[in-house]
Design a protein around this motif. Structure first.
Motif, mmCIF file in Angstrom:
data_model
loop_
_atom_site.group_PDB
_atom_site.id
_atom_site.type_symbol
_atom_site.label_atom_id
_atom_site.label_comp_id
_atom_site.label_asym_id
_atom_site.label_seq_id
_atom_site.Cartn_x
_atom_site.Cartn_y
_atom_site.Cartn_z
ATOM 1 N N LEU A 296 -14.723 47.855 103.242
ATOM 2 C CA LEU A 296 -13.399 47.304 103.532
ATOM 3 C C LEU A 296 -13.397 46.472 104.814
ATOM 4 C CD1 LEU A 296 -11.138 50.355 102.615
ATOM 5 C CD2 LEU A 296 -11.111 48.105 101.512
ATOM 6 N N CYS B 173 -18.903 43.139 101.262
ATOM 7 C CA CYS B 173 -17.876 44.052 100.753
ATOM 8 C C CYS B 173 -18.253 44.587 99.379
ATOM 9 C CB CYS B 173 -16.532 43.325 100.693
ATOM 10 S SG CYS B 173 -15.200 44.276 99.915
ATOM 11 N N VAL C 216 -12.111 50.796 96.268
ATOM 12 C CA VAL C 216 -11.750 50.017 97.450
ATOM 13 C C VAL C 216 -11.643 48.535 97.139
ATOM 14 C CG1 VAL C 216 -12.858 51.712 98.956
ATOM 15 C CG2 VAL C 216 -14.114 49.639 98.301
ATOM 16 N N THR D 241 -8.440 43.561 96.703
ATOM 17 C CA THR D 241 -8.945 42.266 97.175
ATOM 18 C C THR D 241 -8.025 41.147 96.701
ATOM 19 O OG1 THR D 241 -10.386 42.170 95.225
ATOM 20 C CG2 THR D 241 -11.355 42.981 97.282
ATOM 21 N N PRO E 114 -5.601 44.912 101.238
ATOM 22 C CA PRO E 114 -6.776 45.548 100.631
ATOM 23 C C PRO E 114 -6.993 46.978 101.123
ATOM 24 C CG PRO E 114 -7.290 43.310 101.326
ATOM 25 C CD PRO E 114 -5.948 43.635 101.893
ATOM 26 N N TYR E 115 -6.725 47.226 102.419
ATOM 27 C CA TYR E 115 -6.882 48.562 102.969
ATOM 28 C C TYR E 115 -5.842 49.516 102.387
ATOM 29 C CZ TYR E 115 -9.148 45.709 106.637
ATOM 30 O OH TYR E 115 -9.921 44.814 107.329
ATOM 31 N N ALA F 89 -6.567 50.405 98.765
ATOM 32 C CA ALA F 89 -7.687 51.339 98.628
ATOM 33 C C ALA F 89 -7.232 52.769 98.903
ATOM 34 C CB ALA F 89 -8.807 50.952 99.589
ATOM 35 N N LEU G 102 -10.295 56.184 104.894
ATOM 36 C CA LEU G 102 -9.503 55.052 104.404
ATOM 37 C C LEU G 102 -8.219 54.881 105.214
ATOM 38 C CD1 LEU G 102 -9.959 55.470 100.547
ATOM 39 C CD2 LEU G 102 -11.192 53.959 102.107
#
Length: 426
Positions: free
Chosen positions: A158, A168, A185, A189, A301-302, A305, A330
């Motif tokens: 990530l 990634c 994860v 994106t 994206p974080y 995930a 995460l």
């Protein structure tokens, strides 16, 4: 966080030194607990036993070029074999000592990655602080499981996304080969070139690594047979319901099977099927979010995930204490960004982590016996996780909805666009 920032918005050197000192102090405490893990309140030796007995046994099989075929306890993808073989890289130590050293190195790598990213302009050290302070809440358990290594691959995947979609995808694939969940994860994106690149590199890396492992080891896919036989673990959400049912006269029993303590008796399979159905629903909701999302921030994206792994964890038939390591990692990644919407979720995860340590190893006998105390612990921990999962998805969904007056989203422009404060995906 103002106290740890200079007027230029960069972290003070003293803050980084304090972070390093906290890591050294907390990890020394975890090692001390591991050294005395035979104490009744620390699990009576059960925590460390998995490494020196089970992992070491598998190491002997793997070192002869085969996966543990027909072993009901072997339920891991082929990449796990590489992790379990890695202590052999430190020949001057026993298997147990080498395993712990490598786990600490992976832990330090996570801390360093979070600190480096958090020290950049516009980022925060809060993520590194959460990881350093949150992992010891699980006492010494993280040092005797290989989930820290897996989490390191997911975290690095990530954190490398803004600068290299190739890295990634590679790290996500390597993590998935070890324990599957790091594949999630990549869910958040940004659409367009970023997703195509990250997913393509993940696919190529995964396929290539699988081919190598299949060529080097016999029976690389035997784990699939064992996964199908798993039941309802006592620490899962379904297990909590069954534990409470014992107080209403349900005649089920707890039995050790497939490497975990599971319930046996009437309706257990029904509960297992319900959990599988909930996992399918969770996947459907995540897919719907992906299709309908219109706004991406640097933190999306974080956040995606964390939300995905939370949903799959809560609906799993197994929620072992070490699963909290994944969520801590995460959540820490989310907290490196000022744009994250997952701060309340991170707080719930920290609370659930603390309760998990009380349930295992401190009062695990109560959980196994399904006493009211054990039921209360599991109800609290799993209730916190369920609340975190719902809140996480809700906040993720709202954060990616188009706002009135928002211009039509542009195509993803790649790494340069991801360095801007906010961008959209088509």
């Amino acid at each position: 966080m103002n106290a740890v920032m200079t007027t230029a918005g960069k972290p003070e050197k003293s803050s980084l030194l304090a972070l390093a000192a906290a890591w050294l102090a907390t990890r020394a405490l975890m090692l001390w607990l591991l050294a005395y893990n035979a104490a009744p309140l620390l699990g009576g030796g059960a925590v460390a036993r998995e490494v020196w007995r089970l992992y070491h046994h598998w190491y002997g099989i793997l070192s002869h070029g085969a996966f543990p075929a027909h072993d009901p306890l072997w339920q891991y993808p082929p990449g796990a074999g590489a992790v379990l073989l890695s202590p052999g890289l430190l020949p001057g130590l026993t298997y147990f000592q080498a395993f712990v050293v490598l786990t600490l190195i992976a832990d330090a790598a996570i801390t360093l990655a979070l600190a480096v990213v958090g020290a950049r302009p516009g980022r925060r050290l809060l993520g590194a602080a959460m990881w350093v302070g949150g992992l010891p809440l699980l006492l010494h358990t993280p040092l005797a499981r290989y989930d820290v290594q897996v989490t390191a691959l997911a975290v690095i995947s990530l954190l490398t996304l803004p600068r290299s979609t190739r890295a990634c995808g590679v790290f996500a694939a390597l993590g998935a080969l070890v324990k599957v969940w790091p594949a999630l994860v990549l869910l958040g994106t940004p659409r367009g070139r970023t997703t195509r690149s990250a997913w393509a590199w993940a696919a190529v890396t995964g396929a290539g690594s699988l081919a190598v492992l299949a060529a080097l080891f016999a029976d690389p896919f035997d784990f699939l047979r064992q996964q199908g036989g798993r039941g309802v673990q006592i620490e899962s959400l379904g297990g909590t319901a069954l534990a409470l049912a014992t107080h209403a006269g349900w005649p089920g029993k707890v039995r050790y099977q497939y490497g975990a303590l599971e319930f046996t008796g009437p309706y257990v399979q029904t509960v297992a099927h319900i959990l599988l159905a909930l996992t399918a629903v969770a996947f459907g909701l995540l897919l719907l979010w992906r299709l309908r999302a219109r706004r991406w921030t640097p933190a999306t994206p974080y956040d995606a995930a964390l939300s995905a792994v939370l949903l799959f964890t809560v609906t799993s038939r197994v929620i072992s204490p070490q699963y909290m390591i994944w969520l801590l990692g995460l959540a820490a990644v989310c907290l490196t960004s000022r744009h994250t919407v997952q701060r309340p979720v991170a707080a719930l995860i920290l609370a659930a982590t603390a309760v998990s340590a009380v349930a295992f190893p401190v009062l695990y006998g109560q959980v196994m016996a399904c006493t009211w105390t054990g039921c209360a612990l599991m109800l609290t921990r799993n209730g916190l996780l369920a609340a975190a999962a719902v809140l996480s998805l809700t906040r993720l969904w709202r954060s990616t909805r188009p706002t009135p007056g928002t211009p039509a989203p542009a195509r993803d422009a790649g790494p340069v666009a991801r360095r801007l404060p906010q961008h959209s995906g088509a």
